[in-house]
Motif scaffolding. Sequence first.
Motif, PDB file in Angstrom:
ATOM      1  N   UNK A 167      37.296 -26.996 -50.520  1.00 55.12           N
ATOM      2  CA  UNK A 167      36.846 -27.484 -49.225  1.00 55.12           C
ATOM      3  C   UNK A 167      38.813 -28.654 -48.759  1.00 55.12           C
ATOM      4  N   UNK A 168      38.708 -29.073 -47.272  1.00 57.43           N
ATOM      5  CA  UNK A 168      39.339 -30.409 -47.287  1.00 57.43           C
ATOM      6  C   UNK A 168      38.907 -31.414 -47.092  1.00 57.43           C
ATOM      7  N   UNK A 169      39.289 -31.893 -48.375  1.00 64.08           N
ATOM      8  CA  UNK A 169      39.436 -33.321 -48.623  1.00 64.08           C
ATOM      9  C   UNK A 169      39.924 -34.549 -47.810  1.00 64.08           C
ATOM     10  N   UNK A 170      39.092 -35.378 -47.116  1.00 69.02           N
ATOM     11  CA  UNK A 170      39.790 -36.606 -46.109  1.00 69.02           C
ATOM     12  C   UNK A 170      39.683 -37.715 -47.206  1.00 69.02           C
ATOM     13  N   UNK A 171      40.262 -38.764 -46.382  1.00 68.88           N
ATOM     14  CA  UNK A 171      40.404 -40.452 -47.455  1.00 68.88           C
ATOM     15  C   UNK A 171      40.225 -40.821 -46.322  1.00 68.88           C
ATOM     16  N   UNK A 172      39.029 -41.725 -46.866  1.00 74.12           N
ATOM     17  CA  UNK A 172      38.738 -42.729 -45.521  1.00 74.12           C
ATOM     18  C   UNK A 172      38.591 -43.950 -46.115  1.00 74.12           C
TER      19      UNK A 172
END
Length: 236
Positions: free
Chosen positions: A106-111
């Motif tokens: 899956x895509x990995x998104x940093x927040x």
Amino acid sequence: MCREMDARFLYPLESCKIIHLLRHGQALHNVEAEKDRNALLSPHLFDAPLTDHGHQQVENLRERVVLSGLLKRVELVVTSPLFRTMQTAVGVFGNEYEQLSMTNSPPILALEVARDRNGVRPPDMRRNISEYQTLFPTIDFSQIESEEDNLWRPDVRESEEEILARGLEFMKWLWKRPEKEVAVVSHGIVLQHMLYVFASDCDESIRHELCKRFANCEIRTVVIVDKGMMSSPTEN
């Protein structure tokens, strides 16, 4: 979980999301803090990385996630933009160490909203985003506005009330996302406060178990329900 006998036990699927909450693997500052809590003030522990044991924890969890089929089900991974959490996110859910054809990661998104408690302690300060982009090329940093860390303050530690507000902000953001099954890689105290957002809907015994402290590399799965999407049945 419900105290009232007339409570709803069935919820339509479109009103639910499955959230897998994961604390990072053992990091260097975790080990040093067990010896001396004052070590958390050391500049040598800036943005502390995983230990060898932490890497092993991540590898073991990766095997479980693949064998259980969870890797195929998760549609999005949200990670704190600190070194230890991104190492964990990529190690458990990424494909950098395997052939791309073997898994659909899956895509990995940093927040920023998922990062550790801010202020005072160098392990909780992040590096510049450009440096992370080189280290973690598969992570999406587009949601982070500042190149430098302008949230960490050397003389003020973020309060628990502020962390709780962050947890609420994050859950509202997450609910608006289209994905139905999401993994969140963050930090113990932040994950606890994310759960506190919903704790009032649980029986006290469930609340205690649900919101207890996370161990390193522990994954805890919950289902969140938007009761506002469901109208009460019309009485004839």
